[in-house]
Design an enzyme around this catalytic site. Structure first.
Site, PDB file in Angstrom:
ATOM      1  N   SER A  89       5.274 -19.388   2.169  1.00  0.00           N
ATOM      2  CA  SER A  89       5.663 -19.293   0.762  1.00  0.00           C
ATOM      3  C   SER A  89       6.433 -18.034   0.385  1.00  0.00           C
ATOM      4  O   SER A  89       6.961 -17.940  -0.719  1.00  0.00           O
ATOM      5  CB  SER A  89       4.426 -19.391  -0.135  1.00  0.00           C
ATOM      6  N   SER A 109       6.373 -21.304  -2.067  1.00  0.00           N
ATOM      7  CA  SER A 109       5.985 -21.308  -3.459  1.00  0.00           C
ATOM      8  C   SER A 109       6.379 -20.046  -4.218  1.00  0.00           C
ATOM      9  O   SER A 109       6.375 -20.054  -5.446  1.00  0.00           O
ATOM     10  CB  SER A 109       4.473 -21.496  -3.567  1.00  0.00           C
ATOM     11  N   LYS A 149       4.168 -12.213  -8.563  1.00  0.00           N
ATOM     12  CA  LYS A 149       3.950 -13.653  -8.589  1.00  0.00           C
ATOM     13  C   LYS A 149       2.768 -13.993  -9.489  1.00  0.00           C
ATOM     14  O   LYS A 149       1.780 -13.250  -9.546  1.00  0.00           O
ATOM     15  CB  LYS A 149       3.688 -14.151  -7.158  1.00  0.00           C
TER      16      LYS A 149
END
Lengths: 558, 492
Positions: free
Chosen positions: B162, B137, B51
């Site tokens: 997330s 997210s 990420k």
């Protein structure tokens, strides 16, 4: 020291208790009543020491107003926040070494110091240790549990947008400092650990701000006093006494000129007998002299306001050194909201009793005790003062490393020797010669062993005092590693011990060389013999004892 | 203004490029990842996606923010280093909501991520497929795993769901370990007290491979669980987990009644029903439990996370690194804050700005007591709720006693619905969701365990995927993964 192991998730919630507790600590204005409140049984438990402390505080609280000719009828009240840079090798939350002033800008900056994303703080245990040492020296109560908070504001020299400090749960509370003069006792409210900022300088020529992060993140101790000082002189005395204490325990070198010790001063005035007035805070004073001037002119300013029927607005003020006046920085209404928040990255700092006790046991001797001990050795007050003055100017080592000062030097040399003889050699001869050579004690090349040996030679009569001084000068000029006993032989300075035959020879030669003087002495003017003594001393190159020479000459010239 | 889906094409990776052009899962592709030299290592040749809010020395780390558009960290995050040392190679960085703030992965300077899942009814008919959100997210990480763009695994971060929410939307496994087990050094802070590195995979055994290497005490993370605490938790977990043979007798599974709120889509109930029935038929006990503080969790979460975000994001001022917008010549430069405001106004997206303002307010002197402290109290209650229902004691609290008839794990739906459709207009991604709270409601089932910080796993079922979450006591990550494996095997 133990960190709150594994309890990281509840950091926030656990801190709540403390956050709520922000009102539960009321620093003791009620000390005067303390004695009355204590039951006899409780009193019996209190050690003599703490009774003394209560007594001192009591004396303070009921301190009678001393009329100050500068502002008759008015009382001045001063409290001081001292920011002292912790003398640690590394910064408070990063492994970057702390920087000296002369190092190139931004040469001591890690990603954490520059607030790079992804970095996290890591508490430097040395800073904690020095904070605890300081707290113990101030007789403050070291908190078994303290915590770190973020204080938010935007400024160019604060890269993360917040300063990590101890707003709600400081590392120590209470305690105090007894000043030398007038038996003044200044209570300490709290000691907190926090980060220093970087430095920014505006370059007007190209309309730019230059930022240096060398200092950013260096550990600071904020030491907050109660408003217990009543004159600019007492304020100065407090700062100097505190400076000496910090240097003594090795927690800060306390150089105001170099910015490693800075003061914010709270000043208020009230008419004699009235309650305290509204206070103004004067920020960032960086010398004791300017602090005294700032307090004095702030007192005059406030009195002028009050006498003309106006009031003193609570505000933060700066000090203009050139014009010797304070000026408004911001009013109470403009005070920024720092949005304090418990730092979610730093678990509470838990100190166990064992850790605190160990630091207490390893504490260096505090100045008051040193003074008392030296005086008890029958040293004169003057010699004691000289030793301690020189000692307080010593280089403070990193991370609390001690030693190297004049007192430690004296202690080592005096081990097994006559302290008075030793202090004489150190304060008069050694310090005198160093001063003559424009060198400081730090540059003294003479080891404890050399000094001890030198004193022994003189004390046993192996060499004369005069020869001793010659050897001392030799050691200072040549930085010789040789022991004085060897040097005495090399330099042919061993005192003569041949039943007086050499002495007699030198004396006869001197008398023949100075017939006029000899004649005068023979006629009874004994004072002139000193000139002949000088001749003999020169001839013997100091090996003869002046007293013996004098006696021999007088006998020969009878 | 908007950049292409992936700015940094590699000539070597055509298949990935083509996939990515549709999905927008990767925002940086390493054109020639170093050949692995760890021939006998655990993660031999594992190709991992990371990420974009986890620092990588050799690649940009943008956090999907204009603010860090050009930012390349001077160090690797500890978790990246551990996995690299273990033999994994990082194929690229994945799209996410800006600084991790969002539930649909639409608040990204790189544009939204498209859910790669193809439901059975539209298989073979690619052109009539509607575009749905991959969740946020960590939407890029979830999409990359679901679309087989990386071998098996991607790293995400989870602050309030997330990792778990995108896993549910994309139909893969999302694992949020106990807070403090995987180092946060090098993970760009959104809300420090909640942020966790999570692992997204297609199979639970792949979670285990990565987790084993990543779950290591790191002295650089002051919130990391100490080795002694890990050992205590490991032993507590081991002593309470029943030895399963062919049946699941002895396994007690709690179903929290508060996790079936009004917002829950009726269709979301069928996966958890199926799983519970299957577990019961194999001998597990299903026990209804109550976590009464749950309704307050979402508000408390948004107060705490926004407060911490407002603090953590104060550093983006355009001075030391990142975007800097110079002032207009006539601008008022007397205050530092004025100078920063230009950069921060341009550099942060709307959602991030909104949360910074919320958090700043929550920390202001007037609101601190009623918002921030109140939220911390709620957090404490939620934690106590969880401690009350588990049979394993919480090793973090010395006073904690476990419930005698407590449950091993909790089971509940992972989301209130399947993946919602993406807004049609891709270009206006910053305004993609209405200003309302719809976005936040997606987190309602994930937030409580974030505040209490427990591990979590997902299982899929249904046409568009819909997850089932397994929640355990702090440090019982092995137990949660074990139960997850059992559920996985039920489906096969």
């Amino acid at each position: 020291m133990a960190e709150d192991e594994g309890r990281t998730k509840v950091v926030g919630t656990n801190r709540l208790d403390k956050l709520h507790g922000k009102v539960d600590y009321t620093p003791g204005p009620a000390n005067a009543e303390l004695l009355c409140l204590l039951s006899p049984a409780r009193l019996a438990q209190i050690s003599i020491c703490s009774l003394m402390e209560i007594y001192v505080r009591l004396v303070h609280t009921i301190r009678t107003l001393k009329e100050d000719p500068r502002w008759p009828g008015w009382e001045l009240v001063v409290g001081i926040e001292v920011h002292a840079q912790i003398k640690s090798r590394a910064k408070l939350f990063s492994e970057t070494f702390t920087a000296d002033l002369d190092e190139p800008p931004n040469s001591h900056v890690s990603p954490f110091d520059a607030a790079f994303p992804g970095t996290l703080p890591r508490l430097n245990s040395k800073c904690v240790e020095l904070g605890v040492r300081t707290a113990i020296a101030l007789n403050a109560e070291v908190q078994r549990r303290s915590a770190f908070d973020r204080k938010h504001y935007f400024y160019a020299d604060l890269p993360s947008g917040y300063q990590i400090t101890q707003q709600y749960a400081p590392i120590a509370r209470g305690g105090g400092l007894k000043l030398d003069r007038d038996d003044v006792f200044v209570r300490i409210k709290q000691v907190q650990l926090e980060q220093d900022t970087g430095k920014s300088a505006f370059l007007p020529r190209n309309h730019l701000s230059a930022i240096d992060l060398n200092r950013a993140g260096t550990g600071l101790m904020e030491i907050v006093s109660e408003p217990d000082m009543r004159s600019p002189e007492e304020a100065a005395d407090y700062v100097r006494t505190l400076q000496a204490l910090l240097r003594c325990v090795g927690s800060s070198d306390g150089h105001m000129e170099q910015g490693s010790l800075r003061c914010d001063v709270n000043v208020s005035v009230n008419r004699a007998g009235s309650p305290p007035g509204t206070r103004c805070e004067i920020k960032n004073l960086n010398s004791v002299k300017f602090m005294m001037i700032a307090i004095t002119c702030e007192a005059h300013r406030q009195i002028e306001l009050l006498e003309s029927g106006r009031s003193v607005p609570q505000e933060t003020r700066g000090f203009d050194e050139d014009r010797a006046e304070t000026y408004a920085l911001r009013s109470k209404e403009d005070a920024p909201d720092y949005r304090y928040m418990p730092d979610p990255n730093l678990p509470p700092l838990l100190l166990d009793q064992e850790y605190i006790t160990k630091i207490r046991n390893d504490m260096p001797e505090l100045p008051d005790m040193t003074r008392a001990r030296l005086l008890a050795l029958d040293l004169s007050r003057r010699d004691t003062d000289v030793l301690m003055d020189v000692d307080s100017g010593r280089e403070v080592g990193f991370d609390g490393e001690l030693g190297g000062g004049a007192v430690a030097y004296f202690d080592s040399v005096a081990r097994g020797r006559d302290p008075k003889a030793v202090v004489n050699w150190i304060t008069h001869e050694l310090l005198g010669q160093l001063a003559f050579r424009r060198e400081t004690f730090k540059e003294n090349p003479i080891s404890v062993e050399q000094m001890g040996n030198l004193i022994d030679l003189v004390q046993t009569g192996t060499i004369t005092g005069t020869s001793g001084k010659t050897i001392l000068r030799h050691l200072l000029s040549n930085h010789s590693q040789d022991m004085p006993s060897k040097l005495a032989e090399q330099l042919l300075l061993i005192a003569v011990r041949d039943d007086g035959s050499s002495l007699e020879k030198w004396c006869s030669e001197a008398i023949s060389a100075l017939p006029e003087e000899a004649k005068i002495v023979r006629t009874g003017n004994v004072r002139v013999v000193n000139k002949i003594v000088g001749r003999v001393m020169k001839a013997s190159r100091g090996r003869a004892n002046a007293e013996d020479v004098r006696a021999m000459l007088l006998k020969m010239l009878q | 203004m908007n950049p292409g889906p992936c700015q940094y094409y590699s000539t070597q990776t055509t298949r990935l490029e083509q996939q990515n052009a549709t999905l927008n899962a990767l925002v940086y592709l390493d054109s020639n990842p170093p050949a692995s030299v760890h021939t006998r290592s655990l993660l031999n040749d594992l190709k991992l996606a990371v990420k974009d809010n986890i620092c990588t020395r050799s690649m940009p780390t943008t956090c999907s923010s204009m603010m860090l558009r050009e930012f390349q960290p001077p160090f690797d995050a500890t978790v990246v280093k551990l996995l690299r040392d273990g033999g994994a190679s990082i194929i690229g960085k994945t799209n996410c909501d800006e600084f991790g703030m969002g539930s649909l992965n639409v608040h990204s300077v790189h544009g939204p991520v498209v859910n790669p899942y193809i439901p059975p009814f539209s298989r073979g008919k690619p052109f009539c497929q509607e575009q749905r959100s991959a969740g946020g997210s960590s939407g890029g990480s979830a999409a990359a795993v679901a679309a087989h763009m990386c071998d098996e695994s991607a790293l995400g971060t989870d602050t309030g769901g997330s990792v778990r929410l995108p896993a549910s939307y994309c139909g893969i496994v999302g694992f949020k370990p106990s807070y403090g087990l995987i180092s946060r050094w090098g993970v760009v802070s959104y809300a420090d007290s909640l942020d966790c590195v999570g692992i997204l995979t297609r199979k639970i055994r792949d979670v285990m491979r990565v987790f084993e290497l990543a779950s290591v005490y790191d002295p650089k993370d002051p919130t990391a669980a100490r080795p002694a605490t890990r050992t205590r938790a490991f032993e507590a977990c081991k002593s309470y987990l029943p030895q399963f043979t062919s049946t699941l007798t002895g396994l007690r599974i709690g179903v929290p009644q508060e996790y079936f709120p009004a917002e829950l889509q009726p269709s979301a109930l069928s996966p958890i029903r199926t799983v519970l029935e299957a577990l019961k038929s194999r001998g597990a006990s299903i026990i209804p439990v109550s976590l009464p503080s749950t309704p307050y969790a979402l508000s408390a979460y948004y107060v705490i996370s926004s407060a911490e975000a407002s603090s953590n994001l104060a550093r983006y001022d355009g001075v030391e690194y990142g975007l800097r917008i110079d002032l207009a010549p006539d601008a008022d430069k007397t205050k530092t804050a004025n100078v920063y405001a230009h950069t921060r106004t341009r550099g942060f997206g709307k959602e991030v700005q909104k949360r910074i303002l919320l958090g700043t307010y929550a920390l202001s002197a007037d609101a601190f007591e009623n918002y921030f402290l109140q939220a911390q109290r709620v957090r404490k209650l939620i934690r106590a709720d969880f401690d009350r229902v588990f049979c394993v004691p919480n090793v973090l609290t010395t006073a904690s006693t476990s419930a005698v008839d407590g449950v091993h794990v909790l089971l509940h739906p992972s989301a209130i619905r399947t993946a919602p459709p993406l807004p049609n207009d891709k270009d206006s991604h910053q305004e993609a969701t209405p200003d309302g709270l719809d976005d936040y409601v997606q987190d309602v089932l994930n937030v409580p365990a974030s505040l209490a910080a427990f591990p979590w796993v997902w299982r899929q079922k249904d046409e568009w995927p819909m997850g089932v979450s397994v929640v355990g006591q702090w440090g019982c990550d092995e137990m949660v993964l074990k139960v997850g494996e059992i559920i996985e095997s039920l489906q096969e």
